[in-house]
Design a protein around this motif. Structure first.
Motif, PDB file in Angstrom:
ATOM      1  N   LYS A  58       0.840  -1.188   0.000  1.00  0.00           N
ATOM      2  CA  LYS A  58       0.000   0.000   0.000  1.00  0.00           C
ATOM      3  C   LYS A  58       0.878   1.242   0.000  1.00  0.00           C
ATOM      4  CE  LYS A  58      -3.983  -2.045   2.388  1.00  0.00           C
ATOM      5  NZ  LYS A  58      -4.907  -1.915   3.552  1.00  0.00           N
ATOM      6  N   MET A  59       0.332   2.305  -0.575  1.00  0.00           N
ATOM      7  CA  MET A  59       1.048   3.573  -0.585  1.00  0.00           C
ATOM      8  C   MET A  59       0.134   4.654  -0.028  1.00  0.00           C
ATOM      9  SD  MET A  59       2.908   5.601  -3.724  1.00  0.00           S
ATOM     10  CE  MET A  59       3.693   7.187  -3.438  1.00  0.00           C
ATOM     11  N   PHE A  60       0.691   5.409   0.924  1.00  0.00           N
ATOM     12  CA  PHE A  60      -0.043   6.513   1.526  1.00  0.00           C
ATOM     13  C   PHE A  60       0.730   7.803   1.301  1.00  0.00           C
ATOM     14  CE2 PHE A  60      -1.362   2.781   3.818  1.00  0.00           C
ATOM     15  CZ  PHE A  60      -2.709   2.979   4.113  1.00  0.00           C
ATOM     16  N   ILE A  61      -0.005   8.870   1.013  1.00  0.00           N
ATOM     17  CA  ILE A  61       0.557  10.219   1.034  1.00  0.00           C
ATOM     18  C   ILE A  61      -0.229  10.967   2.096  1.00  0.00           C
ATOM     19  CG2 ILE A  61       0.956  12.344  -0.248  1.00  0.00           C
ATOM     20  CD1 ILE A  61       1.191  10.749  -2.774  1.00  0.00           C
ATOM     21  N   GLY A  62       0.427  11.193   3.226  1.00  0.00           N
ATOM     22  CA  GLY A  62      -0.290  11.720   4.372  1.00  0.00           C
ATOM     23  C   GLY A  62      -1.324  10.701   4.813  1.00  0.00           C
ATOM     24  N   GLU A  91      -4.777   7.099   1.092  1.00  0.00           N
ATOM     25  CA  GLU A  91      -4.295   5.858   0.504  1.00  0.00           C
ATOM     26  C   GLU A  91      -4.549   5.888  -0.996  1.00  0.00           C
ATOM     27  OE1 GLU A  91      -5.093   1.010   0.571  1.00  0.00           O
ATOM     28  OE2 GLU A  91      -5.992   2.311   2.118  1.00  0.00           O
ATOM     29  N   LEU A  92      -3.524   5.464  -1.760  1.00  0.00           N
ATOM     30  CA  LEU A  92      -3.634   5.484  -3.214  1.00  0.00           C
ATOM     31  C   LEU A  92      -4.192   4.167  -3.723  1.00  0.00           C
ATOM     32  CD1 LEU A  92      -1.859   7.977  -2.761  1.00  0.00           C
ATOM     33  CD2 LEU A  92      -0.554   7.328  -4.803  1.00  0.00           C
ATOM     34  N   CYS A  93      -4.944   4.292  -4.802  1.00  0.00           N
ATOM     35  CA  CYS A  93      -5.583   3.140  -5.448  1.00  0.00           C
ATOM     36  C   CYS A  93      -5.247   3.200  -6.934  1.00  0.00           C
ATOM     37  CB  CYS A  93      -7.080   3.199  -5.205  1.00  0.00           C
ATOM     38  SG  CYS A  93      -8.055   2.028  -6.153  1.00  0.00           S
ATOM     39  N   LEU A  94      -4.829   2.088  -7.508  1.00  0.00           N
ATOM     40  CA  LEU A  94      -4.354   2.074  -8.899  1.00  0.00           C
ATOM     41  C   LEU A  94      -5.122   1.062  -9.738  1.00  0.00           C
ATOM     42  CD1 LEU A  94      -2.187   2.841 -11.093  1.00  0.00           C
ATOM     43  CD2 LEU A  94      -0.801   0.968 -10.166  1.00  0.00           C
ATOM     44  N   SER A 119      -8.107   8.386  -1.259  1.00  0.00           N
ATOM     45  CA  SER A 119      -9.048   8.863  -0.254  1.00  0.00           C
ATOM     46  C   SER A 119      -8.437   8.639   1.115  1.00  0.00           C
ATOM     47  CB  SER A 119     -10.385   8.126  -0.367  1.00  0.00           C
ATOM     48  OG  SER A 119     -11.257   8.524   0.673  1.00  0.00           O
ATOM     49  N   ASN A 120      -8.860   9.439   2.083  1.00  0.00           N
ATOM     50  CA  ASN A 120      -8.405   9.242   3.470  1.00  0.00           C
ATOM     51  C   ASN A 120      -9.422   8.463   4.277  1.00  0.00           C
ATOM     52  OD1 ASN A 120     -10.425  11.100   3.777  1.00  0.00           O
ATOM     53  ND2 ASN A 120      -9.132  12.747   4.561  1.00  0.00           N
ATOM     54  N   ASN A 121     -10.420   7.919   3.571  1.00  0.00           N
ATOM     55  CA  ASN A 121     -11.469   7.155   4.223  1.00  0.00           C
ATOM     56  C   ASN A 121     -11.552   5.781   3.561  1.00  0.00           C
ATOM     57  OD1 ASN A 121     -14.393   6.146   4.334  1.00  0.00           O
ATOM     58  ND2 ASN A 121     -14.424   7.756   5.895  1.00  0.00           N
ATOM     59  N   SER A 122     -11.360   4.738   4.350  1.00  0.00           N
ATOM     60  CA  SER A 122     -11.306   3.386   3.776  1.00  0.00           C
ATOM     61  C   SER A 122     -12.637   2.989   3.141  1.00  0.00           C
ATOM     62  CB  SER A 122     -10.911   2.373   4.853  1.00  0.00           C
ATOM     63  OG  SER A 122     -11.857   2.394   5.927  1.00  0.00           O
ATOM     64  N   GLY A 123     -13.734   3.434   3.746  1.00  0.00           N
ATOM     65  CA  GLY A 123     -15.032   3.112   3.177  1.00  0.00           C
ATOM     66  C   GLY A 123     -15.230   3.788   1.829  1.00  0.00           C
ATOM     67  N   GLU A 124     -14.828   5.061   1.745  1.00  0.00           N
ATOM     68  CA  GLU A 124     -14.949   5.769   0.477  1.00  0.00           C
ATOM     69  C   GLU A 124     -14.007   5.178  -0.561  1.00  0.00           C
ATOM     70  OE1 GLU A 124     -15.262  10.370  -0.927  1.00  0.00           O
ATOM     71  OE2 GLU A 124     -13.413   9.815   0.115  1.00  0.00           O
ATOM     72  N   ASP A 142     -11.586  12.251  -6.552  1.00  0.00           N
ATOM     73  CA  ASP A 142     -10.206  12.703  -6.729  1.00  0.00           C
ATOM     74  C   ASP A 142      -9.403  11.612  -7.431  1.00  0.00           C
ATOM     75  OD1 ASP A 142     -10.634  15.106  -5.436  1.00  0.00           O
ATOM     76  OD2 ASP A 142      -9.987  14.379  -3.477  1.00  0.00           O
ATOM     77  N   HIS A 143      -8.816  11.961  -8.570  1.00  0.00           N
ATOM     78  CA  HIS A 143      -7.987  10.976  -9.276  1.00  0.00           C
ATOM     79  C   HIS A 143      -7.163  11.656 -10.360  1.00  0.00           C
ATOM     80  CE1 HIS A 143     -11.381  11.266 -12.107  1.00  0.00           C
ATOM     81  NE2 HIS A 143     -10.575  10.747 -13.038  1.00  0.00           N
ATOM     82  N   MET A 144      -6.177  10.941 -10.840  1.00  0.00           N
ATOM     83  CA  MET A 144      -5.446  11.364 -12.042  1.00  0.00           C
ATOM     84  C   MET A 144      -5.514  10.237 -13.063  1.00  0.00           C
ATOM     85  SD  MET A 144      -1.333  11.070 -11.389  1.00  0.00           S
ATOM     86  CE  MET A 144      -1.161  11.557  -9.681  1.00  0.00           C
ATOM     87  N   TYR A 145      -5.665  10.625 -14.303  1.00  0.00           N
ATOM     88  CA  TYR A 145      -5.735   9.664 -15.407  1.00  0.00           C
ATOM     89  C   TYR A 145      -4.501   9.885 -16.263  1.00  0.00           C
ATOM     90  CZ  TYR A 145      -7.367   7.476 -19.772  1.00  0.00           C
ATOM     91  OH  TYR A 145      -7.477   6.717 -20.915  1.00  0.00           O
ATOM     92  N   ASN A 146      -3.623   8.877 -16.304  1.00  0.00           N
ATOM     93  CA  ASN A 146      -2.368   8.963 -17.050  1.00  0.00           C
ATOM     94  C   ASN A 146      -2.457   8.185 -18.352  1.00  0.00           C
ATOM     95  OD1 ASN A 146      -0.495  10.378 -15.069  1.00  0.00           O
ATOM     96  ND2 ASN A 146      -1.230   8.677 -13.794  1.00  0.00           N
TER      97      ASN A 146
END
Length: 827
Positions: free
Chosen positions: A205-209, A212-215, A327-332, A259-263
């Protein structure tokens, strides 16, 4: 940064070396040039335009040298609307509009394009997080001459894309990368530029602050559909009569509201090397075809790919696409995973949730670090196919013009600033500011015009309205109260107190050619009753007016219709017309027909007012003439005289915006005898900072009136259509009258098809110029604005009952009812 119990610094793993000459130099020696991308606004592009955009991208991409990475990055960030309520000149209704949208969530779209020149060795590197901390020596291949040639090619790339007319590329400069809220900081803080946060890499897993990031990745041909296209059908706004088209990748950009980025990546290598590699691979698989049927099938597939490249002159390349959300919310975050997967499925692709490669692909998505992209995450394709995955549109953009009004983006529900007058004219999209509005009964036509006109008034425009039905009484009363009687003049034609004018009078004794033309038109309309005057009659009236005006200036006559009538009967008739044959000008008939307007006649009040109304400096004037709309004699004359009052503003108020709004009153001037004057009127206001807005609800009136089609619509470069669901069976006629393109027709079909049933709003279609600039907007207002504009009789009765009880204070009454209505849902 925290990595499996080991703490290190971002600087030690940072893949970039420097930013110089508006380029990013990586630690591997890669050169990256970045652009801010302006995309077409959503719902404004049709199938042909998407094809054209795709062709422009393709032409530009094929220009790039080998070992170039094309990285297009779209950021979709959730924000809340911040109302602008601190302006000193903000009116009561404008402030209520801003507060109505306070804290409304919407998504903000930003798009970048990054072109990276790398090396063969770097492009073929396998995935390894340790590569991020390597301080490799700059390869010899990347030198000054290579950089120079690459920058020249990038300049050509930019020119090709910008010349398409649909996409804009703006070079990113050094400070835009490295300033406190620059692009690099946005990337590593997930657009939260007010603070820097720790990176945590743990348990795949990767967190920024706290985020948690999802790929999700599209990196395997098995996950892609058999065929792709430049656009796709948006079912929510499509009907059996039309297809609403969006870009093929729209589900991963503006339609994905998290919130997302599309590469999007395209990797350009030397095509000969790719072909040789594939030839070798095909031979090896064929040689083992006896051991596995899959080897034979795969060998055939590779040969099919090579044959397609040869037959259609296609250039092989590699591609990859991914969506990084957080997201900073696991449910979201679970909801986001499901939503991203659903959106990918809408593209007929197989969603692949990737956990192992999140850090690697996140760092590779950093501007300038594209060379660190792991080669095993790519798939082989052609640029023609890869470019179909490029995002093709953005949400609505606000006009840069200071003038305009607020409408609402139908997708994001965010207010946007819209200018359909000055900015389009400055850009050459339109040649005049005139507008034609068509809205069937019940479509909210008068409500919309109230909304627009109020914003015109707030921006210091002078407005003259010719109304039928008391549609503008509320806003006129409100303006009158706010200005303490200085503005908001409301004239109603009544039998016992009819409106009277004196069009022959001028304050300064100056009679311009415009004034003479109007007087001539009034006299001919009185005499000929809609029939066209012949040349001799027209010439005689022009000549008589010139001589009459000379007599007025000499003091012989006091200007009025009475004295003009006497002048024609006595001076002009006895001197100028005594040798004129009756068939050239029938003076007796002229005097007889015009007798009712002379003193003692039935309509002697109409053109002989002895009280000069100070309309020149009144900024909001409404003439309500419903009482005379059926009077074939008075209706056109009253309308003409009112237009003369407007023309007086046009002639004398230099540098001030002047607006004439004709509701159904345009019917009074829609005759062949008026055609010349109406054409002249529309041409005149174009040059004098004026605009005429003609409003109609009856399609049959437009179709049956040549003057509407040939003069009014032809000289109105802005067309506004409201919900046309009542006219669907006649829409071919509407398309013909307005000269609409098929794309505009498809847009109009979407008007009234709600994307958010929970909101209360109307929709309008606005078309500018020749068909290339048209959009559908939402018209959403505050409760206070609704009460000020409503034409619903029961609501007006309720409002004015409260006005009477509180001493005539309309604004307080509006606030009281609005406050009560806002409380109702929570009770």
């Amino acid at each position: 940064m925290y990595n499996a119990g080991k703490i290190t610094t971002l600087e030690s793993v940072f893949p970039l070396l420097s930013v110089e000459d508006n380029c990013i130099i990586s630690k591997q020696g890669d050169i990256t040039v970045g652009f801010k991308v302006t995309l077409p606004e959503i719902f404004t592009v049709g199938s042909m335009e998407y094809e054209s955009i795709h062709a422009s991208w393709l032409k530009a991409v094929l220009l790039l040298p080998d070992y170039t990475i094309v990285h297009k990055q779209d950021w979709i960030i959730k924000e809340n609307y911040v109302p602008n309520v601190n302006q000193d000149d903000l009116t009561f209704l404008s402030k209520s509009f801003e507060l109505h949208f306070n804290e409304r969530p919407f998504v903000h779209h930003t798009c970048y394009l990054l072109l990276t020149k790398t090396s063969r060795e770097q492009m073929r590197r396998q995935s390894s997080f340790n590569s991020l901390v390597k301080g490799n020596i700059i390869p010899k291949e990347i030198n000054g001459e290579t950089k120079k040639r690459f920058l020249e090619t990038v300049g050509q790339f930019q020119s090709i894309v910008n010349e398409s007319g649909f996409i804009g590329l703006e070079l990113i400069h050094n400070d835009e990368y490295i300033c406190e809220d620059g692009i690099l900081q946005k990337h590593f803080s997930l657009c939260k530029t007010d603070m820097l946060q720790d990176f945590i890499l743990k348990d795949n897993k990767m967190f920024i602050g706290d985020n948690e990031l999802c790929l999700h990745t599209l990196s395997n041909l098995d996950d892609l559909p058999p065929s792709v296209k430049t656009e796709s059908r948006f079912a929510k706004l499509s009907t059996d009569r039309n297809d609403c088209m969006l870009s093929y990748s729209s589900p991963l950009t503006v339609l994905l509201t998290y919130d997302h980025m599309y590469n999007q990546y395209i990797f350009i290598e030397k095509s000969e090397n790719i072909k040789k590699m594939l030839e070798t691979k095909a031979k090896h698989m064929f040689s083992f075809h006896r051991f596995s049927r899959a080897n034979s099938i795969n060998s055939d597939l590779v040969n099919d790919y090579l044959n397609a490249a040869e037959n259609f002159k296609l250039t092989p390349c590699y591609a990859h696409f991914n969506v990084i959300s957080w997201s900073n919310n696991s449910g979201e975050l679970d909801k986001i995973k499901n939503e991203v997967g659903s959106q990918i499925s809408l593209m007929d692709c197989k969603p692949r949730y990737n956990t192992i490669d999140v850090p690697t692909l996140f760092f590779a998505a950093c501007p300038g670090a594209e060379g660190d992209f792991p080669s095993e995450e790519r798939f082989l394709t052609f640029p023609e196919h890869a470019l179909c995955f490029f995002s093709g549109e953005t949400s609505y953009l606000s006009s840069p013009s200071p003038f305009g009004f607020k409408l609402v983006d139908p997708l994001t529900a965010k207010p946007v600033h819209v200018d359909i007058s000055d900015y389009p004219r400055e850009k050459g999209i339109i040649s005049n500011r005139n507008k034609f509005v068509l809205g069937p009964s019940g479509s909210g036509k008068s409500f919309f015009m109230n909304y627009i006109i109020r914003q015109y008034y707030d921006q210091q425009a002078h407005i003259v309205l010719v109304d039928m039905g008391n549609s503008y009484q509320g806003i006129a009363n409100l303006i009158q109260a706010q200005t303490k009687g200085k503005d908001g003049v409301y004239f109603t034609y009544k039998e016992d107190a009819p409106i009277s004018f004196n069009p022959f009078y001028t304050d300064d004794g100056f009679y311009s050619e415009d004034k003479k033309e109007t007087l001539k038109t009034i006299i001919l309309q009185l005499w000929k009753r809609g029939k066209e005057a012949d040349v001799s009659e027209d010439t005689t009236i022009s000549s008589s007016l010139a001589k009459y005006i000379d007599c007025v200036k000499s003091g012989k006559y006091v200007p009025s219709f009475n004295t003009y009538y006497e002048f024609m009967r006595d001076d002009y008739g006895m001197n100028e017309l005594k040798h004129v044959r009756e068939k050239e000008f029938d003076l007796e008939n002229f005097l007889y027909v015009l007798l009712p307007y002379y003193k003692g006649g039935q309509y002697d009040y109409l053109l002989n007012s002895n009280m000069e109304l100070d309309l020149l400096h009144k900024r909001f004037i409404v003439f309500e003439i419903d009482a005379v709309k059926e009077n074939k004699v008075l209706f056109p004359i009253v309308t003409l005289v009112i237009m003369e009052a407007y023309l007086n503003k046009v002639r004398r108020l230099d540098g001030i915006r002047k607006v004439l709004l004709l509701e159904e009153a345009w019917k009074a001037i829609a005759s062949e005898s008026m055609a010349t004057y109406v054409h002249y009127l529309f041409k005149t206001v174009r040059k004098q900072f004026g605009e005429i807005i003609v409003v109609s609800q009856e399609l049959d009136d437009l179709i049956s009136s040549p003057i509407v089609k040939k003069t009014i619509i032809a000289n109105s470069d802005c067309k506004i259509l409201l919900d046309q669901s009542k006219n669907l069976n006649k829409f071919d006629e509407i398309q013909d009258v307005f000269g609409l393109t098929d794309k505009e027709k498809a847009q109009i079909y979407t008007v009234g098809r709600s994307l958010d049933p929970a909101r209360k709003y109307r929709q309008i279609w606005i078309g500018l110029g020749n068909g290339n600039h048209s959009k559908v907007y939402d018209v959403e207002v505050s409760e206070e604005e609704y009460l000020a504009y409503t034409t619903e009789q029961s609501e007006k009765v309720e409002l004015y009952d409260i006005v009477k009880r509180n001493g005539g204070d309309l604004e307080s009454a509006i606030k009281q009812i609005a406050h009560n209505r806002k409380k109702e849902p929570s009770q």
